[in-house]
Design an enzyme around this catalytic site. Structure first.
Site, short mmCIF file in Angstrom:
data_model
loop_
_atom_site.label_atom_id
_atom_site.label_comp_id
_atom_site.label_asym_id
_atom_site.label_seq_id
_atom_site.Cartn_x
_atom_site.Cartn_y
_atom_site.Cartn_z
N ARG A 236 0.82 -1.20 0.00
CA ARG A 236 0.00 0.00 0.00
C ARG A 236 0.87 1.27 0.00
O ARG A 236 0.57 2.25 -0.67
CB ARG A 236 -0.90 -0.03 1.24
CG ARG A 236 -1.47 1.29 1.65
CD ARG A 236 -2.92 1.44 1.26
NE ARG A 236 -3.37 2.80 1.52
CZ ARG A 236 -4.29 3.41 0.80
NH1 ARG A 236 -4.85 2.79 -0.21
NH2 ARG A 236 -4.64 4.62 1.10
N HIS B 168 0.77 4.25 -2.72
CA HIS B 168 0.55 5.62 -2.29
C HIS B 168 1.70 6.52 -2.75
O HIS B 168 1.49 7.62 -3.27
CB HIS B 168 0.42 5.61 -0.76
CG HIS B 168 0.19 6.93 -0.12
ND1 HIS B 168 -0.80 7.15 0.80
CD2 HIS B 168 0.85 8.11 -0.24
CE1 HIS B 168 -0.76 8.41 1.21
NE2 HIS B 168 0.23 9.00 0.60
N ASN C 79 -3.58 7.93 5.35
CA ASN C 79 -2.40 7.20 5.83
C ASN C 79 -2.74 6.01 6.71
O ASN C 79 -1.86 5.29 7.14
CB ASN C 79 -1.45 8.15 6.57
CG ASN C 79 -1.95 8.47 7.98
OD1 ASN C 79 -2.98 7.95 8.42
ND2 ASN C 79 -1.23 9.31 8.67
N HIS D 184 -5.81 -5.63 -2.97
CA HIS D 184 -6.59 -5.80 -1.74
C HIS D 184 -6.76 -7.27 -1.37
O HIS D 184 -7.45 -7.58 -0.41
CB HIS D 184 -7.97 -5.13 -1.89
CG HIS D 184 -7.92 -3.64 -1.69
ND1 HIS D 184 -9.01 -2.82 -1.86
CD2 HIS D 184 -6.89 -2.83 -1.34
CE1 HIS D 184 -8.66 -1.56 -1.62
NE2 HIS D 184 -7.38 -1.54 -1.32
#
Ligand SMILES: *[C@@H]1O[C@H](CO)[C@@H](O)[C@H](O)[C@H]1NC(C)=O
Ligand SMILES: *[C@@H]1O[C@H](CO)[C@@H](O)[C@H](O)[C@H]1NC(C)=O
Length: 318
Positions: free
Chosen positions: A60, A64, A92, A189
């Site tokens: 992740r 990001h 976050n 995911h």
């Protein structure tokens, strides 16, 4: 047959080599820091052996990083007195594993000071996490430079849990991804969890002004409502095997048990439902397409030499 396949693969490889025009290459550290990749891998594997849930955090974090200002390690920078960094945005919440990046960086600074960028360490760590969790093993080009900007306001460009399929297609499209690549990357995911705060608006119990999200399977909705009574920070896994890189995520959304609205939206879109069905049936295809899409993601807006630096401490601009 085999020969055709081989030539196609070779051609794709050459195409990729040409497209890495930002000073990136395979084995970039072959001379300057030959053990860089194995040092990162050992650090990541040691940490994941202790806590396998960190694989999702590292994947992740790389996503990001790349989606905001390119893959330049900007997500690792701490806020200062004069600047609130990306890290401190509400987005976050699922960023975890900063200490693994620090451990790898410290090791590399001991062995090859000033050579290996934080952006590369993060890209390698995400790749290694996928592999550790049972996903594909693959090489990535390295040579990224670290950026000098990290602003909280830039994080509005991240996909939101409330996005529908068209909004997802649009935001991934802005980064050059097709709808299919968006579906594949959403498949990330398969690892990890989300907090109740990012999906409880789908449950009528927590938001009486709205009706319950009709795309939510009723018994799954009941399960979530129970879970979230414990508070906004309660974590729920995206699929039944949150530490294993498999294609379970796609089966889950087929059943109406997608955790975020944006997960379920993939199956609810007649336009892309077929892709969900495809990946739910073929784990190997998902693995392969994910690997391709992740390599592509890792090349987003990579900094040229003079636009970046090799940060000495991943938390701070030099
Ligand atoms: C996320 O942001 C909050 C403030 O918005 C901050 O307190 C927290 O430390 C940040 N989390 C991480 C992992 O950086
Ligand atoms: C998707 O969301 C956008 C932005 O909220 C909205 O304008 C659009 O109508 C939605 N599309 C569908 C098919 O619901």
């Amino acid at each position: 047959m085999i020969c055709d396949w081989y030539i196609t693969a070779l051609f794709l490889l050459i195409l990729q080599a040409i497209s890495w025009s930002n000073g990136l290459s395979m084995d970039y550290y072959a001379f300057s820091c030959p053990s860089a990749e194995s040092m990162v891998m050992n650090t990541v594997f040691q940490a994941l052996n202790k806590d396998p849930t960190l694989a999702a955090g590292l994947l992740r974090m790389h996503f990001h990083d790349c989606f905001i200002q390119g893959c330049d390690g900007s997500v690792l920078i701490d806020s200062t007195k004069d600047n609130t960094a990306e890290k401190d945005s509400p987005a976050n919440l699922s960023l975890r594993g900063f200490e693994i990046i620090d451990d790898a960086k410290n090791l590399l600074e001991d062995w090859c000071p000033g050579m290996v960028s934080c952006a590369d360490i993060l890209a390698m760590a995400a790749r290694d996490s996928v592999f550790f969790a049972g996903g594909p093993a693959y090489d990535i080009p390295t040579g990224r430079k670290d950026g000098r900007r990290s602003r909280i306001e830039d994080t509005i460009n991240l996909p939101q849990p409330s996005f529908n399929a068209s909004s997802l297609i649009r935001i991934f499209g802005q980064h050059g991804f097709s709808a299919q690549e968006m579906v594949v990357l959403s498949g990330g995911h398969t690892l990890g969890v989300a907090r109740c705060s990012s999906f409880k608006n789908r449950l009528s119990q927590f938001d009486p002004t709205h009706q319950q999200d009709p795309s939510l399977d009723p018994s799954f909705a009941k399960f979530l409502s129970q879970k979230c009574l414990a508070g906004d920070n309660t974590a729920v896994a995206f699929d039944a095997s949150p530490n294993i890189f498999d294609n379970n995520y796609f089966n889950t959304i087929q059943r109406g048990a997608g955790l975020l609205f944006s997960d379920q939206a993939l199956f609810n879109s007649p336009m892309i439902r077929g892709l969900v069905n495809l990946y739910s049936m073929d784990r190997a295809l998902f693995s392969f397409d994910f690997q391709q899409a992740l390599v592509k993601m890792g090349l987003l807006d990579v900094k040229e030499d003079d636009e970046g630096e090799i940060r000495l401490n991943c938390h701070r601009i030099n």
